[in-house]
Design a protein around this motif. Structure first.
Motif, PDB file in Angstrom:
ATOM      1  N   GLY A 126      33.639  -2.774  56.870  1.00  0.00           N
ATOM      2  CA  GLY A 126      33.397  -1.820  57.958  1.00  0.00           C
ATOM      3  C   GLY A 126      33.866  -0.425  57.597  1.00  0.00           C
ATOM      4  N   ILE A 127      35.069  -0.350  57.027  1.00  0.00           N
ATOM      5  CA  ILE A 127      35.632   0.949  56.662  1.00  0.00           C
ATOM      6  C   ILE A 127      34.815   1.588  55.539  1.00  0.00           C
ATOM      7  CG2 ILE A 127      37.661   2.122  55.703  1.00  0.00           C
ATOM      8  CD1 ILE A 127      38.377   1.112  58.366  1.00  0.00           C
TER       9      ILE A 127
ATOM     10  N   THR B  10      31.325   2.783  56.694  1.00  0.00           N
ATOM     11  CA  THR B  10      31.413   4.008  57.488  1.00  0.00           C
ATOM     12  C   THR B  10      31.661   5.215  56.596  1.00  0.00           C
ATOM     13  OG1 THR B  10      32.366   2.670  59.256  1.00  0.00           O
ATOM     14  CG2 THR B  10      32.540   5.056  59.489  1.00  0.00           C
TER      15      THR B  10
ATOM     16  N   PRO C  19      37.501  -4.638  55.203  1.00  0.00           N
ATOM     17  CA  PRO C  19      37.138  -3.606  54.224  1.00  0.00           C
ATOM     18  C   PRO C  19      35.698  -3.119  54.356  1.00  0.00           C
ATOM     19  CG  PRO C  19      38.305  -5.386  53.150  1.00  0.00           C
ATOM     20  CD  PRO C  19      38.020  -5.851  54.548  1.00  0.00           C
TER      21      PRO C  19
ATOM     22  N   SER D  38      41.029   0.985  63.435  1.00  0.00           N
ATOM     23  CA  SER D  38      41.210   1.965  62.363  1.00  0.00           C
ATOM     24  C   SER D  38      40.085   2.986  62.377  1.00  0.00           C
ATOM     25  CB  SER D  38      41.271   1.265  61.006  1.00  0.00           C
ATOM     26  OG  SER D  38      42.513   0.623  60.860  1.00  0.00           O
ATOM     27  N   PHE D  39      39.232   2.901  63.398  1.00  0.00           N
ATOM     28  CA  PHE D  39      38.125   3.848  63.483  1.00  0.00           C
ATOM     29  C   PHE D  39      38.491   5.022  64.370  1.00  0.00           C
ATOM     30  CE2 PHE D  39      36.147   0.057  61.905  1.00  0.00           C
ATOM     31  CZ  PHE D  39      35.296   0.556  60.926  1.00  0.00           C
ATOM     32  N   SER D  40      39.497   5.758  63.932  1.00  0.00           N
ATOM     33  CA  SER D  40      39.887   6.977  64.614  1.00  0.00           C
ATOM     34  C   SER D  40      39.934   8.024  63.515  1.00  0.00           C
ATOM     35  CB  SER D  40      41.251   6.776  65.267  1.00  0.00           C
ATOM     36  OG  SER D  40      41.918   7.999  65.374  1.00  0.00           O
ATOM     37  N   PHE D  41      39.216   9.139  63.721  1.00  0.00           N
ATOM     38  CA  PHE D  41      38.918  10.009  62.593  1.00  0.00           C
ATOM     39  C   PHE D  41      39.643  11.346  62.593  1.00  0.00           C
ATOM     40  CE2 PHE D  41      35.445   7.117  63.247  1.00  0.00           C
ATOM     41  CZ  PHE D  41      35.131   6.687  61.974  1.00  0.00           C
TER      42      PHE D  41
ATOM     43  N   ILE E  42      29.192   8.466  56.156  1.00  0.00           N
ATOM     44  CA  ILE E  42      29.629   9.849  56.400  1.00  0.00           C
ATOM     45  C   ILE E  42      29.420  10.676  55.137  1.00  0.00           C
ATOM     46  CG2 ILE E  42      31.579  11.353  56.980  1.00  0.00           C
ATOM     47  CD1 ILE E  42      32.777   9.030  58.549  1.00  0.00           C
TER      48      ILE E  42
ATOM     49  N   ALA F 145      40.156 -10.666  57.198  1.00  0.00           N
ATOM     50  CA  ALA F 145      40.693  -9.698  58.164  1.00  0.00           C
ATOM     51  C   ALA F 145      40.756 -10.294  59.556  1.00  0.00           C
ATOM     52  CB  ALA F 145      39.835  -8.433  58.166  1.00  0.00           C
TER      53      ALA F 145
ATOM     54  N   GLN G 140      49.513   0.134  62.103  1.00  0.00           N
ATOM     55  CA  GLN G 140      48.232   0.707  62.547  1.00  0.00           C
ATOM     56  C   GLN G 140      47.186  -0.398  62.755  1.00  0.00           C
ATOM     57  OE1 GLN G 140      46.491   3.722  59.901  1.00  0.00           O
ATOM     58  NE2 GLN G 140      44.512   2.712  60.031  1.00  0.00           N
TER      59      GLN G 140
ATOM     60  N   PHE H 189      41.614   6.218  60.028  1.00  0.00           N
ATOM     61  CA  PHE H 189      40.483   5.826  59.174  1.00  0.00           C
ATOM     62  C   PHE H 189      40.759   6.192  57.713  1.00  0.00           C
ATOM     63  CE2 PHE H 189      36.437   6.719  57.095  1.00  0.00           C
ATOM     64  CZ  PHE H 189      35.779   5.521  57.292  1.00  0.00           C
TER      65      PHE H 189
END
Ligand code: ATP
Ligand code: MG
Lengths: 329, 249
Positions: A223-224, A227, A221, B112-115, A231, B75, B106, A200
């Motif tokens: 979505g990232i 998020t 882009p 890509s939602f791994s934190f 946060i 995307a 990746q 992420f």
């Protein structure tokens, strides 16, 4: 990633100082300095939140006061209801207030997250000056709303008669409350350091540099960014909750654009995108306020000069200056 | 005959008074290199941007492997298997070569939602990233920031990133622009191999390269197709010679 060692070293020194100095003050029976250090920890936490959006993601949010204030007001409102035994909501179920930090924090963060999703969805399609303006506008809307909402004090703010509680601790004792704030800061710093190097974080930092490229390899882009924005908001809201408990008072100023600007100053002073930048920045800010503020009421003028110096001559902020390292991730 | 990989029908796009794409029809078939040529400002890049979704057409439809993608986000089109290189190198400038590729690998290998897990500790991803760098001869430069690369190396890194997507179609916007002759020669060989993986829509001003590589050529002028056909037929087309080849070196 290169030679990160000496930045790591500096970070450890800062943490050590942050823990040792308040204990020293505690032993010397100087509670004022303990509460000063508590403010540093809390404001640094707010900055760590903003840094995630601003430093890593390149989202220039000028509205983080909204989340700081939401954290504060959720805390104040819950506490006031708990103390006067009026439920916050009574219908088919009745929701009482609470003075438990462990309930207040997640609620404050949750509500900030919901608001951040809303603001983010409306603002993140824009960038640059439009994004700055939209985030600012939302925060100002909430600010004026809080002023004109008499139920919770309106312009006068809302006192918290007793600092909220934490199981097994006496939060009224400054050093104990400091340790709560400091521990939360350390946990969040650890979490963000993991996030920075995760998939992420990798995508987020790439987005800051080249959104078109990131989209063209199959990462969306929006979505990232959304998020990260959420946060970021929850972290700043947690800081707002602690800030309310520190002062035992919340007021609309928490929502004002001065607050957004201040949080941004911590981030920039310390070094944009540096994990411990906000801690360095908040420390310097509070130090200036305490030292220069005792000497002249125009201390913010000198702060302005300092900020100018950092922006013009030390792009890596205080941390970049002290470690003389180029940040390349 | 199998259906085309990319099929563009009646596509139009204008910027104010400029008609950058005019009622354009075009296909990209399996196994081919389809070259798109035309003078500056003819609308070649604009066409690629509409295929990748960075620009939205005013009218018309784009299908990719039988699916209408006209409304999809860039995307999502990339995830379906569209890879592009940009006319002006578009890289993650503060990332090393390796990190640029790591990001692509990746993106292809999952969410890509791994934190919490460090992506640079993932040996499988790292090995894949190194592999693509090696394919374009950038292994020795893996630690360099993209911003520190020479122009030619940046072009190569772009190619590596397209390869790393393991796409179903390549869209290459002047991949040879600004390369030295040795680099061009090398890239021509590279493209011959790439067409075995996926068809290529190739925008290129270097006519020698186009004639060496293309199966079909389409000539664009003022957003319109003025000729399309085999290399031979284009070479001998009078209209093309006056509009374009005449002014080419
Ligand atoms: N975003 C934009 N806004 C306005 N006009 C544009 C935009 N993008 C392209 N154009 C115009 O559309 C026309 C086609 O441009 P395009 O970049 O597609 O040409 P091209 O064929 O790729 O040219 P070149 O060989 O120089 O790369 C040009 O006249 C250009 O000025
Ligand atoms: Mg072009």
């Amino acid at each position: 990633m290169g030679n990160y060692m000496s930045e790591k070293y500096l970070n450890r020194i800062m943490i050590a100082l942050l823990i040792v100095l308040p204990w020293l003050a505690h032993w010397l029976d100087e509670p004022y300095y303990v509460s000063l250090a508590t403010r540093v920890a809390i404001l640094a936490l707010a900055g760590v939140g903003l840094n995630l959006a601003l430093g890593l993601g390149g989202m220039i949010s000028f509205g983080h006061a909204a989340f700081f204030g939401i954290g504060g007001y959720v805390t104040g409102i819950l506490a006031s209801h708990a103390l006067n035994y009026e439920p916050i909501f009574s219908g088919f179920i009745s929701i009482p207030g609470t003075t438990q930090m462990l309930i207040i924090w997640p609620l404050a963060m949750l509500i900030a997250a919901i608001v951040a999703v809303f603001i983010g969805l409306l603002s993140l399609r824009t960038s640059g000056v439009y994004f700055i303006m939209i985030t600012l506008a939302f925060a100002q809307m909430i600010y004026y709303f809080s002023i004109s909402w008499p139920a919770y004090g309106g312009e006068d703010g809302l006192p918290i008669y007793m600092r909220n509680g934490f199981p097994g601790l006496n939060t009224l004792q400054p050093i104990q409350f400091f340790m709560i704030c400091c521990t939360l800061l350390l946990i969040v710093l650890w979490g963000v350091s993991r996030l920075q190097n995760s998939r992420f974080g990798n995508a987020l930092q790439a987005l800051r540099q080249n959104e078109t490229r990131v989209a063209s390899i199959g990462i969306n882009p929006l979505g990232i960014k959304l998020t990260a924005f959420v946060i970021s908001a929850t972290i700043t809201a947690l800081a707002g909750s602690l800030f309310a408990d520190l002062n035992r008072f919340v007021s609309p100023t928490m929502f004002s654009w001065h607050t957004s600007g201040q949080i941004m100053i911590f981030v920039i002073l310390g070094g944009l995108g540096r994990l411990y930048g906000p801690l360095a920045g908040a420390s310097l800010f509070i130090l200036c306020e305490a030292v220069l503020g005792g000497w002249t009421e125009y201390w913010q003028f000198f702060l302005g000069l300092l900020l100018l110096g950092v922006v013009l001559f030390a792009r890596g902020g205080l941390i970049g200056l002290l470690t003389r390292e180029q940040k390349n991730v | 005959m199998s259906s085309p990989v990319i099929e563009i029908t009646n596509l139009s796009k204008s910027f104010g008074a400029i008609q950058a794409t005019q009622d354009l029809n075009l296909t990209l078939n399996f196994g081919e290199i389809h070259a798109l040529i035309g003078p500056n400002g003819a609308g070649k890049s604009t066409l690629i941007k509409q295929i990748t979704g960075h620009l939205q057409p005013d009218q018309g439809e784009i299908t990719f492997l039988g699916q209408n993608i006209t409304q999809l986000l860039p995307a999502n089109r990339a995830k379906l298997g569209l890879a592009q290189t940009f006319q002006v190198s578009s890289l993650i400038m503060e990332y090393s070569c390796l990190d640029n590729l790591l990001l692509v690998v990746q993106a292809r290998s999952g969410s890509s939602f791994s934190f919490f897990t460090a992506v640079r500790d993932d040996q499988i991803l790292l090995a894949q990233a190194h592999n693509y760098l090696q394919q374009v001869g950038l292994s020795q430069r893996h630690h360099l920031l993209a911003s520190a690369l020479s122009h030619g190396e940046r072009r190569q890194l772009e190619i590596a990133m397209a390869l790393a997507l393991e796409p179903k179609a390549f869209l290459l916007d002047e991949p040879m622009a600004g390369m030295d002759p040795a680099g061009v020669k090398h890239l021509i060989e590279r493209l011959k191999e790439m067409r075995l993986q996926a068809p290529i829509l190739l925008i290129e001003h270097d006519m020698a390269a186009v004639f060496a590589l293309a199966d079909r050529i389409t000539v664009l002028d003022y957003g319109r197709i003025i000729a399309t056909g085999s290399v031979e037929s284009i070479r001998n087309n009078e209209q093309v010679q006056t509009a374009y080849l005449g002014v080419a070196p």
